[in-house]
Enzyme design. Sequence first.
Site, mmCIF file in Angstrom:
data_model
loop_
_atom_site.group_PDB
_atom_site.id
_atom_site.type_symbol
_atom_site.label_atom_id
_atom_site.label_comp_id
_atom_site.label_asym_id
_atom_site.label_seq_id
_atom_site.Cartn_x
_atom_site.Cartn_y
_atom_site.Cartn_z
ATOM 1 N N CYS A 68 -1.655 26.218 -102.074
ATOM 2 C CA CYS A 68 -0.353 25.714 -101.612
ATOM 3 C C CYS A 68 0.003 24.441 -102.386
ATOM 4 O O CYS A 68 -0.628 23.408 -102.215
ATOM 5 C CB CYS A 68 -0.472 25.458 -100.110
ATOM 6 S SG CYS A 68 0.689 24.288 -99.416
ATOM 7 N N CYS A 71 0.891 21.337 -100.498
ATOM 8 C CA CYS A 71 -0.313 20.758 -99.877
ATOM 9 C C CYS A 71 -1.034 19.857 -100.872
ATOM 10 O O CYS A 71 -1.526 18.778 -100.515
ATOM 11 C CB CYS A 71 -1.274 21.850 -99.423
ATOM 12 S SG CYS A 71 -0.606 22.957 -98.179
#
Length: 145
Positions: A68, A71
């Site tokens: 991600c 993230c």
Amino acid sequence: MPVIRACSHCGKQNRVPAKFLASAGRCGFCKSPLPPLAEPLAVDDQLFDEIVQNSPVPVLVDFWAGWCRPCVAAAPEVARTAADMAGKAIVVKVDTEKYPQVAGRFQVSSIPNFVVLYRGLTVMQQPGLVDHNEMESWLKSAPPV
Ligand SMILES: [Zn+2]
């Protein structure tokens, strides 16, 4: 299940109970100060519960995964929050690939996803990338210690 923290002075491994992670202590070997946790702690489902249930200070949870990109972008902000809030909050990271059951309990459908808990209860939850100022304001507005 205590957390293993290395002493920055003698390098020996200290076992620190979850409830004392935000407290200043002393190395059990050389008696040097062992400062409060100042970096995000990667936790498994067991340690997650232990910290959330026993921490006397608010806990910021970062639900993330390696694939991600937002993230990854959030990671330095999360680290900065852990440093700025040392002694006043604990920051933990849950890898949603490894521990999907924890993410499921918080109905995490998009990541990054942040949850603030205090004394085992969810204070707030918000998905999406934010900066450390916002994360710190969540923790500061959690109920006082
Ligand atoms: Zn030591």
